[in-house]
Design a protein around this motif. Structure first.
Motif, mmCIF file in Angstrom:
data_model
loop_
_atom_site.group_PDB
_atom_site.id
_atom_site.type_symbol
_atom_site.label_atom_id
_atom_site.label_comp_id
_atom_site.label_asym_id
_atom_site.label_seq_id
_atom_site.Cartn_x
_atom_site.Cartn_y
_atom_site.Cartn_z
ATOM 1 N N THR A 46 0.805 -1.182 0.024
ATOM 2 C CA THR A 46 -0.207 0.051 -0.174
ATOM 3 C C THR A 46 0.839 1.079 0.033
ATOM 4 O O THR A 46 1.737 1.342 0.654
ATOM 5 C CB THR A 46 -0.896 -0.025 1.269
ATOM 6 N N ALA A 47 0.665 2.116 -1.074
ATOM 7 C CA ALA A 47 1.403 3.655 -0.912
ATOM 8 C C ALA A 47 0.606 4.520 -0.116
ATOM 9 O O ALA A 47 -0.767 4.427 -0.388
ATOM 10 C CB ALA A 47 1.459 4.007 -2.447
ATOM 11 N N HIS A 48 0.975 5.418 0.505
ATOM 12 C CA HIS A 48 0.341 6.370 1.284
ATOM 13 C C HIS A 48 0.768 7.803 0.949
ATOM 14 O O HIS A 48 1.948 8.054 0.832
ATOM 15 C CB HIS A 48 0.654 6.134 2.964
ATOM 16 N N GLU A 49 -0.077 8.501 0.603
ATOM 17 C CA GLU A 49 -0.015 10.103 0.392
ATOM 18 C C GLU A 49 -0.411 10.808 1.530
ATOM 19 O O GLU A 49 -1.709 10.883 1.786
ATOM 20 C CB GLU A 49 -0.486 10.505 -1.001
ATOM 21 N N CYS A 50 0.378 11.323 2.330
ATOM 22 C CA CYS A 50 -0.023 12.102 3.419
ATOM 23 C C CYS A 50 0.112 13.538 3.333
ATOM 24 O O CYS A 50 1.215 14.108 3.645
ATOM 25 C CB CYS A 50 0.674 11.606 4.687
ATOM 26 N N PHE A 51 -0.930 14.314 3.226
ATOM 27 C CA PHE A 51 -0.859 15.733 2.945
ATOM 28 C C PHE A 51 -0.848 16.476 4.270
ATOM 29 O O PHE A 51 -2.175 16.768 4.759
ATOM 30 C CB PHE A 51 -1.945 16.273 1.988
ATOM 31 N N GLY A 52 0.149 16.697 5.166
ATOM 32 C CA GLY A 52 0.123 17.547 6.123
ATOM 33 C C GLY A 52 0.189 18.858 5.899
ATOM 34 O O GLY A 52 0.410 19.316 4.827
ATOM 35 N N TYR A 53 -0.283 19.731 6.877
ATOM 36 C CA TYR A 53 -0.364 21.068 6.455
ATOM 37 C C TYR A 53 0.984 21.834 6.379
ATOM 38 O O TYR A 53 1.005 23.016 5.941
ATOM 39 C CB TYR A 53 -1.246 21.756 7.630
ATOM 40 N N ASP A 54 1.949 21.316 7.066
ATOM 41 C CA ASP A 54 3.425 21.902 6.849
ATOM 42 C C ASP A 54 4.169 21.089 5.899
ATOM 43 O O ASP A 54 4.952 21.507 5.301
ATOM 44 C CB ASP A 54 3.955 22.145 8.143
ATOM 45 N N ARG A 55 4.023 19.715 6.223
ATOM 46 C CA ARG A 55 4.924 18.834 5.326
ATOM 47 C C ARG A 55 3.890 17.840 4.475
ATOM 48 O O ARG A 55 3.011 17.331 5.199
ATOM 49 C CB ARG A 55 5.811 18.033 6.141
ATOM 50 N N THR A 56 4.360 17.259 3.385
ATOM 51 C CA THR A 56 3.733 16.176 2.716
ATOM 52 C C THR A 56 4.583 15.136 2.891
ATOM 53 O O THR A 56 5.675 15.048 2.591
ATOM 54 C CB THR A 56 3.472 16.534 1.202
ATOM 55 N N LEU A 57 4.033 13.789 3.184
ATOM 56 C CA LEU A 57 4.689 12.448 3.269
ATOM 57 C C LEU A 57 4.143 11.561 2.660
ATOM 58 O O LEU A 57 2.976 11.328 2.604
ATOM 59 C CB LEU A 57 4.968 12.326 4.678
ATOM 60 N N ALA A 58 5.230 10.833 1.690
ATOM 61 C CA ALA A 58 4.545 9.713 0.887
ATOM 62 C C ALA A 58 5.414 8.351 1.481
ATOM 63 O O ALA A 58 6.468 8.583 1.491
ATOM 64 C CB ALA A 58 4.742 10.146 -0.534
ATOM 65 N N ILE A 59 4.640 7.590 1.501
ATOM 66 C CA ILE A 59 5.454 6.184 2.027
ATOM 67 C C ILE A 59 5.074 5.228 0.840
ATOM 68 O O ILE A 59 3.831 5.055 0.446
ATOM 69 C CB ILE A 59 4.661 5.591 3.288
ATOM 70 N N LEU A 60 6.169 4.666 0.193
ATOM 71 C CA LEU A 60 5.910 3.964 -0.917
ATOM 72 C C LEU A 60 6.506 2.588 -0.729
ATOM 73 O O LEU A 60 7.560 2.507 0.052
ATOM 74 C CB LEU A 60 6.852 4.476 -2.304
ATOM 75 N N PRO A 61 5.880 1.295 -0.954
ATOM 76 C CA PRO A 61 6.060 0.074 -0.505
ATOM 77 C C PRO A 61 7.036 -0.505 -1.489
ATOM 78 O O PRO A 61 6.926 -0.270 -2.778
ATOM 79 C CB PRO A 61 4.808 -0.522 -0.762
#
Length: 413
Positions: A205-220
């Motif tokens: 599972t890939a995750h795209e996390c749109f934080g308000y200060d930083r964006t984090l993506a976790i790619l399997p």
């Protein structure tokens, strides 16, 4: 004429184009300023490339896909989009259901794609690669294109061909010499990419996390081929932040940086550990004002350099390679000059129709999901809720991710 096509830039787009042209019966000369050893065995650069089904099919036809090692090929089974803090229930979940395939796509290290493209191009009849070649001039004449270069300190030489193609990055010096302008969007942000070991399985599972200060993506990623007793799984972490914040993150110790990433992801992968180096890249999107001209064309990032958030850049570049090769083959079959502006315009129109909505849509997503003001926050929630509750809209998003049209009328669960 030294060959049918001169290609400046031995990245994945330029090398893939040379192979595609050879398969269509053309000869090409590829020039790149890097030494041959660096082209044959590129160093890891931290970037992991998400590939659609059509992109993989093209790489298989070119022969470069077959050169990848098993541990370099991972599958993206689904993707979750989070708005704001990561919660157990994602704002939107995307999977391949209804698209006719069982997974969204593949993920492969950028350096592995470069290595296999070079390996195939180097042994393909009709492809000549000039490494360590510094291009000093490019010009188009009514009957030919000209490229002047120096190589390893030797006196300068000139190559001529009916067509020259720029494939030398989104900051293309060739594009400028050819008089082709480009619109650039500097997002004022930096992306940090790295690999991490972790304890809990990622499930593809890939995750795209749109934080308000930083964006984090976790790619399997596929499992660590070297093995690890307590942290057997691998992922790619992609952190996007403004330049000052990115500099501060890069200055952290590996342990402190890992702790920041794990905390933003709510420790969903258990214990984590930084693996190797962190790599940083400025975020600048580029769209050339023209893709072709008399005896010249642009492919890859030289034509369109995408923001990586929607993972379209590499796939768009490969689509352009296939489209340009087909355009040149059609021109030759019709007895036309492959460098004729009218013949090349077919490629330019088709690639613009494909690329423009993706480019603008990606930039709109970036602006929307990096704006912390109340109204954009509300709009984000509305967009995610709407996409989750409207199967046709969700299917359209999945079709972009997979590169396939949804298999109507199969409903999405």
């Amino acid at each position: 004429m030294h060959s049918d096509v001169l290609i400046v830039g031995a990245g994945p787009a330029g090398l893939s184009l040379s192979i595609a042209l050879a398969q269509a019966g053309f000869t090409s000369t590829v020039l790149d300023q890097q030494p041959g050893a660096a082209l044959a065995a590129p160093a890891p650069d931290g970037r992991e490339i998400a590939l659609t089904h059509p992109s993989v099919a093209l790489l298989q036809r070119l022969g470069s896909w077959q050169g990848l090692a098993a541990h370099e090929v991972g599958r993206l089974h689904d993707a979750q989009v989070h708005d704001g803090p990561v919660r157990p229930q994602a704002g939107m979940v995307l999977h391949a259901g209804g698209s006719g395939v069982d997974h969204l796509g593949w993920i492969v290290p950028n350096h592995a794609l470069r290595r296999t493209a070079y390996a195939v191009a180097a042994r393909t009849p009709g492809v000549r690669i000039l490494s360590g070649a510094q291009v000093t001039r490019v010009a188009v004449q009514p009957d030919r294109a000209e490229v002047d270069y120096t190589q390893n300190g030797a006196p300068g030489e000139r190559l001529t061909a009916p067509l020259v193609v720029a494939a030398d990055s989104r900051f293309s010096g060739m594009r400028r010499q050819l008089g082709m302008g480009a619109a650039m969007t500097d997002f004022g942000r930096t992306v940090i990419v790295c690999r991490m070991r972790h304890q809990a399985p990622h499930g593809g599972t890939a995750h795209e996390c749109f934080g308000y200060d930083r964006t984090l993506a976790i790619l399997p990623l596929p499992g660590d081929p070297e093995g690890h007793a307590t942290l057997p799984h691998l992922c790619s972490a992609v952190v996007t932040a403004d330049s000052a914040d990115a500099a501060a993150l890069l200055a952290l110790s590996p342990e402190d940086f890992t702790a920041r990433v794990a905390a933003q992801f709510q420790h969903r992968l258990g214990a984590m550990q930084l693996m190797g180096e962190r790599h940083a890249y400025p975020l600048v999107a580029v769209y050339a004002q023209r893709f072709t001209g008399p005896r010249c064309a642009l492919v890859g990032d030289a034509a369109v350099g995408m923001h990586p958030v929607t993972a379209h850049g590499y796939n768009l570049g490969l689509a352009g390679v296939e489209r340009l090769a087909r355009t040149l083959a059609d021109a030759r079959a019709q007895g036309r000059d492959v460098g004729d502006a009218a013949a090349l315009a077919q490629y330019a129109r088709a690639h613009h129709r494909h690329a423009w909505p993706i480019y603008q849509g990606t930039n709109a997503i970036v602006r929307l999901y990096t704006d912390a003001r109340p109204l954009p926050r509300l709009l984000r929630q509305v967009v995610l809720a709407g996409a989750s509750r409207l199967p046709p809209l969700k299917a359209a998003i999945v079709s972009q991710l997979t590169g396939r049209r949804p298999a109507w009328p199969t409903p999405l669960p």
